[in-house]
Structure formats: structure tokens, C-alpha cells
Design a protein around this motif. Sequence first.
Motif, PDB file in Angstrom:
ATOM      1  N   HIS A 252       0.565  -1.256   0.118  1.00  0.00           N
ATOM      2  CA  HIS A 252       0.089   0.065   0.085  1.00  0.00           C
ATOM      3  C   HIS A 252       0.792   1.211  -0.058  1.00  0.00           C
ATOM      4  O   HIS A 252       0.560   2.264  -0.241  1.00  0.00           O
ATOM      5  N   LEU A 253       1.957   0.979   0.218  1.00  0.00           N
ATOM      6  CA  LEU A 253       2.944   2.372   0.136  1.00  0.00           C
ATOM      7  C   LEU A 253       4.011   2.571  -1.025  1.00  0.00           C
ATOM      8  O   LEU A 253       4.620   3.361  -1.179  1.00  0.00           O
ATOM      9  N   ALA A 254       3.595   1.585  -1.977  1.00  0.00           N
ATOM     10  CA  ALA A 254       4.261   1.595  -3.535  1.00  0.00           C
ATOM     11  C   ALA A 254       3.465   2.179  -4.596  1.00  0.00           C
ATOM     12  O   ALA A 254       2.151   1.803  -4.444  1.00  0.00           O
ATOM     13  N   ARG A 255       4.035   2.836  -5.397  1.00  0.00           N
ATOM     14  CA  ARG A 255       3.388   3.520  -6.603  1.00  0.00           C
ATOM     15  C   ARG A 255       4.233   3.190  -7.545  1.00  0.00           C
ATOM     16  O   ARG A 255       5.428   3.444  -7.473  1.00  0.00           O
ATOM     17  N   PRO A 256       3.633   3.045  -8.704  1.00  0.00           N
ATOM     18  CA  PRO A 256       4.524   3.114 -10.114  1.00  0.00           C
ATOM     19  C   PRO A 256       4.539   4.606 -10.355  1.00  0.00           C
ATOM     20  O   PRO A 256       4.034   5.469  -9.864  1.00  0.00           O
ATOM     21  N   VAL A 257       5.708   4.852 -11.111  1.00  0.00           N
ATOM     22  CA  VAL A 257       6.104   6.143 -11.575  1.00  0.00           C
ATOM     23  C   VAL A 257       6.054   6.659 -12.987  1.00  0.00           C
ATOM     24  O   VAL A 257       6.005   5.618 -13.891  1.00  0.00           O
ATOM     25  N   SER A 258       5.901   7.952 -13.122  1.00  0.00           N
ATOM     26  CA  SER A 258       5.873   8.255 -14.529  1.00  0.00           C
ATOM     27  C   SER A 258       6.961   9.550 -14.508  1.00  0.00           C
ATOM     28  O   SER A 258       7.197  10.170 -13.583  1.00  0.00           O
ATOM     29  N   PRO A 259       7.908   9.315 -15.795  1.00  0.00           N
ATOM     30  CA  PRO A 259       7.662   8.398 -16.772  1.00  0.00           C
ATOM     31  C   PRO A 259       8.153   6.820 -16.327  1.00  0.00           C
ATOM     32  O   PRO A 259       8.569   6.856 -15.230  1.00  0.00           O
ATOM     33  N   VAL A 260       7.551   5.820 -16.987  1.00  0.00           N
ATOM     34  CA  VAL A 260       7.661   4.410 -16.529  1.00  0.00           C
ATOM     35  C   VAL A 260       9.207   4.275 -16.320  1.00  0.00           C
ATOM     36  O   VAL A 260      10.000   4.495 -17.226  1.00  0.00           O
ATOM     37  N   VAL A 261       9.448   3.422 -15.447  1.00  0.00           N
ATOM     38  CA  VAL A 261      10.848   2.836 -15.317  1.00  0.00           C
ATOM     39  C   VAL A 261      10.711   1.184 -15.290  1.00  0.00           C
ATOM     40  O   VAL A 261       9.654   0.697 -14.264  1.00  0.00           O
ATOM     41  N   SER A 262      11.337   0.654 -16.021  1.00  0.00           N
ATOM     42  CA  SER A 262      11.103  -0.870 -16.111  1.00  0.00           C
ATOM     43  C   SER A 262      12.388  -1.564 -16.749  1.00  0.00           C
ATOM     44  O   SER A 262      13.350  -0.785 -17.429  1.00  0.00           O
ATOM     45  N   GLN A 263      12.645  -2.589 -16.458  1.00  0.00           N
ATOM     46  CA  GLN A 263      13.695  -3.433 -17.021  1.00  0.00           C
ATOM     47  C   GLN A 263      13.103  -5.019 -17.263  1.00  0.00           C
ATOM     48  O   GLN A 263      12.556  -5.486 -16.625  1.00  0.00           O
ATOM     49  N   PRO A 264      13.800  -5.462 -18.313  1.00  0.00           N
ATOM     50  CA  PRO A 264      13.607  -6.814 -18.641  1.00  0.00           C
ATOM     51  C   PRO A 264      14.300  -7.858 -17.922  1.00  0.00           C
ATOM     52  O   PRO A 264      15.220  -7.573 -17.224  1.00  0.00           O
ATOM     53  N   VAL A 265      13.592  -8.539 -17.501  1.00  0.00           N
ATOM     54  CA  VAL A 265      13.991  -9.879 -16.473  1.00  0.00           C
ATOM     55  C   VAL A 265      14.536 -11.083 -17.239  1.00  0.00           C
ATOM     56  O   VAL A 265      13.721 -11.601 -18.058  1.00  0.00           O
ATOM     57  N   PHE A 266      15.678 -11.597 -17.049  1.00  0.00           N
ATOM     58  CA  PHE A 266      16.033 -12.749 -17.903  1.00  0.00           C
ATOM     59  C   PHE A 266      16.557 -13.724 -16.792  1.00  0.00           C
ATOM     60  O   PHE A 266      17.257 -13.427 -15.686  1.00  0.00           O
ATOM     61  N   ALA A 267      16.374 -15.061 -17.240  1.00  0.00           N
ATOM     62  CA  ALA A 267      16.766 -16.032 -16.373  1.00  0.00           C
ATOM     63  C   ALA A 267      18.259 -16.637 -17.264  1.00  0.00           C
ATOM     64  O   ALA A 267      17.929 -16.888 -18.291  1.00  0.00           O
ATOM     65  N   ALA A 268      19.422 -16.540 -16.592  1.00  0.00           N
ATOM     66  CA  ALA A 268      20.425 -16.937 -17.160  1.00  0.00           C
ATOM     67  C   ALA A 268      20.614 -18.413 -16.824  1.00  0.00           C
ATOM     68  O   ALA A 268      20.573 -18.669 -15.596  1.00  0.00           O
ATOM     69  N   VAL A 269      20.771 -19.436 -17.635  1.00  0.00           N
ATOM     70  CA  VAL A 269      20.854 -20.781 -17.570  1.00  0.00           C
ATOM     71  C   VAL A 269      22.033 -21.414 -18.116  1.00  0.00           C
ATOM     72  O   VAL A 269      22.480 -21.117 -19.100  1.00  0.00           O
TER      73      VAL A 269
END
Length: 299
Positions: A252-269
Motif C-alpha cells: 500500500h506504500l508503493a506506487r508506479p512512477v511516471s515516466p515509467v521505469v522498467s527493466q527486462p528480466v532474464f533467467a540466465a541458465v
Amino acid sequence: MSLRQFEYALAVAEEGSVTAAAELLRVAQPSVSQQIRGLERELGVTLFTRTPSGLVPTVVGRAFLRDAEVAVSAARRARATARSGADELVGELAVAAQMGLGTRQLPGALSALRLRFPRLEITVFEEPNPADLERLARGGVLDLALMAGRCEEGLYDGHHLGDEEFVVVLAAGHPRLAADRVELRDLQREPWVRFDHNSALDGVLREVLRDNDLAPTTVARVSQTATAVRWAAHGLGVTLVPASAVPPGHEHLARPVSPVVSQPVFAAVRPGAGPAEMTLLDLLRQETWHKSTFFSPVS
């Protein structure tokens, strides 16, 4: 030198004393002391020095222990491969999670993995910095790693799981909690809880601050996302973390931001991965990523 000596030396380094290492290994204390002394004689170096806080690896000892960790991990993996059948796997699976990624996704995936392979032991390296992550990967210690961005070609195979949106965490009662999204420019005067200078997460934050022409005051630096969230919740300052890294009870204390900040998530195998790694990869693919819509204002 023997694998047992490597294991004893690693236990002493982890516990800081021969007594504690013996308890961890469930062997007699004299046996540990004897093995360490024999190892030092054979190598012709001192691996540990005694300090008021306990036994601490020397400079040479730290270098030796890095390679010893690789050797022990490789031996465990070899034993697991030799003893495993089609439906039973015995051994250790080593997983790393960078930047708090997978905090919400990993528990369910690992629980399902354990149901499939009940005799599998799982070791998780939490939030290693880029240098540590590379050392673990190049040393052959890791079986799977969750990371933001692609992994180095040839060393591990990268599998895109999704995209992780970042959220800002604010103190209870903060006026910006009334919004669906928080404008980054509105945080210019806020103090910030940040991360270690050499961490991947602070690298992301530096880019965000630079791209949005922000130069806020840093009030604290921490090494774990959960710590940053708790401190932000108590009003020390705001922080920016992956959405899935927000611990339960703080959503309840977290909010997305603008401009959007995102990162691709990879599984390295690891190339040629075994059944445990591939099963975990499939389970992680079934998890939900990019969950910023989970965080909504409280009416």
C-alpha cells in the motif's frame, strides 16, 4: 589437497571459528583444526589470521577460498549428476537473484520445484553486485540467475521472462500516495534511500535520476531492497525498487512512477542445463511479471 579440506576451510571462513565450523559440519573440532593445518602446510601459506572477532581469511586465503568454492560446487554438481535418475535428483541447485528480482515469484517456483525433486537442496545468492555475480558465473557456481538485462553470450543462455516495472516506496501518510502514479519530478525535494555504489540497483537509479534531471539528497545507502523499503516506510526517505521486490505488508506504500521505469528480466541458465534448472525455468515462466497494476491507492 582434498575436497574435504576445501569444505572445512570454507566452513571456517563462513563461521569465523573452528568450533562453529565443526558444529556446522557435525565433526569433531580437532578434525577441523588438523585439516586446516595440513592444508596450510601443503600450500606453504597462512589461510587464516586470528582477530578479536574470530578467524579471518588472509589475502592469500581469500583468493584460495574463491577457487575452493568453485571446486566444492563443481563436486556437488558432479555427485548430483551421477546419483540422479529420471525422477529423482539429489544435490544442490545454486540460484542468484539480482536487484531483489523474483522476491514474489521465486518462493512459489522453488516450492513447486521441491515437490518435483524433494531431495534437492537449493542455495540462493541474494542481490549480488555485478562483480560478485560475474565471479560466481565464471567460477561455475551458479546454475540459474535472475538478472535485469541480457547475460554474456556463451557463458549462460538468457531466457526473457518478462518485464519488471519499478515502483517508488513512500512513508505512510505521504500525500503522493493519493495518486495512481507518482511523477518523478515531484520527488525532487525528497530525500532518498539508495543502494551500494557498485550495485546494479543503484546503477538503474542513477540513470533514472539523470534522465529526469533530478539531483536529490541521499540520506542512506543499503545493500538489500527489503531494507530500503522498510526504511522508506518509516519516513527516512523515498526509494525505487522492482515491483516484485516490495515485501508483503508494504504494497500500500508503493506506487508506479511516471515516466515509467522498467527493466527486462532474464533467467540466465547454464548451457546444457539439467532437469532441475530447466524445470525451474519453466516454473518461472508461469509466474507473473510486470505487476505495477497491483499497487493501487487505498480509498
